[in-house]
Design an enzyme around this catalytic site. Sequence first.
Site, PDB file in Angstrom:
ATOM      1  N   ASP A 165       9.593 -14.716  -0.579  1.00 27.45           N
ATOM      2  CA  ASP A 165       8.505 -13.421  -0.972  1.00 27.45           C
ATOM      3  C   ASP A 165       8.604 -13.193  -2.809  1.00 27.45           C
ATOM      4  O   ASP A 165       9.278 -12.238  -2.487  1.00 27.45           O
ATOM      5  CB  ASP A 165       7.003 -12.813  -0.791  1.00 27.45           C
ATOM      6  CG  ASP A 165       5.807 -12.296  -1.269  1.00 27.45           C
ATOM      7  OD1 ASP A 165       5.987 -13.236  -2.632  1.00 27.45           O
ATOM      8  OD2 ASP A 165       5.487 -12.112   0.170  1.00 27.45           O
ATOM      9  N   HIS A 224       5.182 -15.915   1.111  1.00 28.33           N
ATOM     10  CA  HIS A 224       4.054 -15.087   0.395  1.00 28.33           C
ATOM     11  C   HIS A 224       2.824 -15.981   1.562  1.00 28.33           C
ATOM     12  O   HIS A 224       2.769 -17.484   1.754  1.00 28.33           O
ATOM     13  CB  HIS A 224       3.285 -14.749  -0.738  1.00 28.33           C
ATOM     14  CG  HIS A 224       2.936 -14.413  -1.365  1.00 28.33           C
ATOM     15  ND1 HIS A 224       3.021 -13.046  -1.528  1.00 28.33           N
ATOM     16  CD2 HIS A 224       1.051 -14.401  -1.591  1.00 28.33           C
ATOM     17  CE1 HIS A 224       1.509 -12.671  -1.476  1.00 28.33           C
ATOM     18  NE2 HIS A 224       0.670 -13.158  -1.777  1.00 28.33           N
ATOM     19  N   SER A 231      -1.882  -9.185  -0.400  1.00 23.79           N
ATOM     20  CA  SER A 231      -1.408  -9.277  -1.858  1.00 23.79           C
ATOM     21  C   SER A 231      -2.340  -8.792  -2.655  1.00 23.79           C
ATOM     22  O   SER A 231      -1.902  -7.804  -3.035  1.00 23.79           O
ATOM     23  CB  SER A 231      -1.911 -10.915  -1.444  1.00 23.79           C
ATOM     24  OG  SER A 231      -1.343 -11.848  -2.842  1.00 23.79           O
TER      25      SER A 231
END
Length: 314
Positions: free
Chosen positions: A255, A285, A158
């Site tokens: 995501d 995610h 991320s």
Amino acid sequence: MPLHPQAQKLLDTLTSAPMPLNRMEPAEARAAYREFIAARNYDLDAVARVEDRDIDGPHGPISLRIIRPADAPDGPLPVFIYYFGGGFVMGSVESREPQCRRIANGAGCIVVEPRYRQGPEHKFPAAHDDAWAAAQWVAANAAELGGDAARLAVGGDSAGGTLAAVVSQQARDAGDFGFVFQVLVYPSTDFFFTLGLPSYALLDEPYFLTRQQIAWYHEQFLPAGVDHGDLRLAPALAEDFGGLPPALIITAEFDPLRDDGKHYGELLRAAGVPVEHTCYDGMIHGYFHYGKLIDAATASLEQIIDALKRAFAG
């Protein structure tokens, strides 16, 4: 395919919390996030040694967690720098240490986890400055760590994937050292969503990483008047992707950042950079750090270890 039952169970637990993270004060959100992950991530594998060390950085000391693998062979070991995710506001070295210990043992490498500064206490570009300073220090001091400066890799998930992509570009441009590989787990490569990629529509769906959550990250982390074209926030907007390290890019079907990773891989391939990209079906995610709940987390981790072993051997 539909949302995987394991991801649905995780999502149901996340959405049933009495207060969403984006309505908490940052310190409270960090604590809740840390505790939620800790209960659902892997237990800590035994390793040879774990050391915390402070180094000098542009905004003050930077703490590094250095993990040496169990049963390491004699001689210098490859080194993997890993940046944790959390929107540049949450996340911690501890929350990703279970994965990093498994990577250290599985790939036979030293893993270095930098504790970069986070918003709102430290606005952009503090995190990015810390990430780059940590990478420079590791490259310059690899031998002291028992590492091999010719076998450095970088990765993150991320926001940490953003840092890994940016640091790879910075290392190429500086020319002082290079990485043999980069691992990007559902990275954000277009922080302001200027590219209009198809998966951005998922921001309006209840898959944890929503438009409201992104707005909260932006509010906490970004200073007023920030340049939306700054490549440290949007590495996908760079003009040149040649000479970057080969990449493993991992994304998740549900995501909003799915196509960030896919698109970045396409940019790398077009510039002649070898890329392996896997999109895990049915995942959301953040699935990567829920090792006790999500089979795909283990599959992803095994994929990372295998890719690193091949990169370090090459």
